[in-house]
Scaffold this active site. Structure first.
Site, PDB file in Angstrom:
ATOM      1  N   ASP A   1       0.865  -1.173   0.000  1.00  0.00           N
ATOM      2  CA  ASP A   1       0.000   0.000   0.000  1.00  0.00           C
ATOM      3  C   ASP A   1       0.911   1.235   0.000  1.00  0.00           C
ATOM      4  O   ASP A   1       2.112   1.132   0.294  1.00  0.00           O
ATOM      5  CB  ASP A   1      -0.877  -0.039   1.262  1.00  0.00           C
ATOM      6  CG  ASP A   1      -1.718   1.215   1.432  1.00  0.00           C
ATOM      7  OD1 ASP A   1      -2.185   1.763   0.406  1.00  0.00           O
ATOM      8  OD2 ASP A   1      -1.900   1.654   2.589  1.00  0.00           O
TER       9      ASP A   1
HETATM   10 MG   LIG Z   1      -2.682   3.221   3.629  1.00  0.00          MG
END
Ligand SMILES: [Mg+2]
Length: 304
Positions: free
Chosen positions: A160
């Site tokens: 991410d």
């Molecule tokens: Mg994040």
């Protein structure tokens, strides 16, 4: 060339859920007695096993004297519970020669002492303490229910962006000013690189290791999988440029669910700071939660 130093907890490397349940229900003595009784029964692979095995395999394939990766097992188990772990390492032919059994003491001081770059643990407390100390760490979720990795040697890792590779500075704007304010902020700051997040150093080491060729290919394939979209994309690509780093794939999902995209990529591991992403992802690929932006009490993970 840097070496990526990985520490994995016993419960992340092997499936110890049965012993752990016994520990929670009947206490430490019953747990130790059980592991001693079962010491000749090898443990099954745990959620971090494919990654660790694959990383160590790179050392063998590279044919280099200096390893690309060093891996050790670090656990707060008492040494008396350690024989089954060591025998299981042997059984699975993992070239892991270093291990610490810290005897119910948090592992973080030892991670520092060993110079560990990345901790994979089932313990929320250990992972959180490591992050606070500036060491990349993730709380590993349970094994995916299905789906085996192919046998390609190349290690695939999905990260991410915000609060993992990057700091959570933009995440905080999102929380305060909602999506329109966030997009406006990212557009206005498109030429301002994002600050390092907890996994920036890991990405730097991997980029360095990418110079080594194995069978004519890079040892890693790295994907960014982020909920960002629209005007929030360009700043990310410019940040990588300013860092002098690259990723092999970038998926800007603009709210599209991550799990399906991750299944298509098929990583050895996925790191994200939000349970809303890690939960569904962990059903299909090995996944860990980066306990940085999240308050720890939101994390539904059993403690070691
Ligand atoms: Mg994040």
């Amino acid at each position: 060339m840097e070496t990526l130093k990985v520490a994995v907890s016993a419960r992340a490397l092997f499936d110890l859920e049965e012993s752990h349940a016994l520990f929670l229900e009947q206490g430490a003595e019953a747990f130790i007695a059980h592991t001693r009784e079962m010491q000749d029964v090898p443990l099954s692979p745990g959620v971090a096993f494919p990654l660790v095995k694959g990383l160590l395999n790179l050392n063998r394939l590279s044919g280099r004297k200096e390893p690309l990766v060093e891996a050790m097992v670090i656990t707060s188990f008492v040494p008396a519970a350690g024989i089954r772990i060591l025998k299981s390492i042997d059984h699975h032919q993992l070239p892991i020669v270093r291990s610490s059994f810290t005897g119910n003491v948090p592992t973080v001081d030892y991670l520092d002492a060993f110079g560990v770059d990345l901790l994979l643990s089932k313990s929320a407390e250990d992972a959180q303490a490591a992050i606070r100390r500036g060491i990349a760490a993730a709380i590993m979720y349970d094994l995916p229910k299905a789906g085996d990795l192919d046998h390609d040697f190349q290690i695939r890792i999905a990260f991410d962006g915000d609060a993992v590779l990057f700091s959570d500075e933009s995440e905080r704007v999102y929380k305060a000013r909602k999506l329109p304010g966030f997009l406006e902020n990212e557009k206005a700051n498109v030429n301002v690189p994002l600050a390092d997040g907890p996994f920036a150093k890991v990405l730097r080491i991997i980029n360095d290791l990418q110079q080594i060729e194995i069978n004519g290919r890079k040892p890693f394939r790295i994907a960014l999988v982020t909920a960002r979209g629209g005007d929030a994309r360009e700043r990310v690509l410019r940040t990588f440029d300013s860092w002098g780093l690259s990723v092999d794939e970038a998926h800007f999902l603009s709210g599209f669910p991550k799990a399906g995209i991750l299944k298509a990529f098929g990583p050895h591991i996925f790191f994200d700071d939000q349970d809303a992403h890690v939960g569904p992802a962990s059903e299909v690929v090995p996944s860990g939660l980066v306990p940085w932006a999240n308050p720890i009490d939101e994390v539904q993970v059993a403690q070691t």
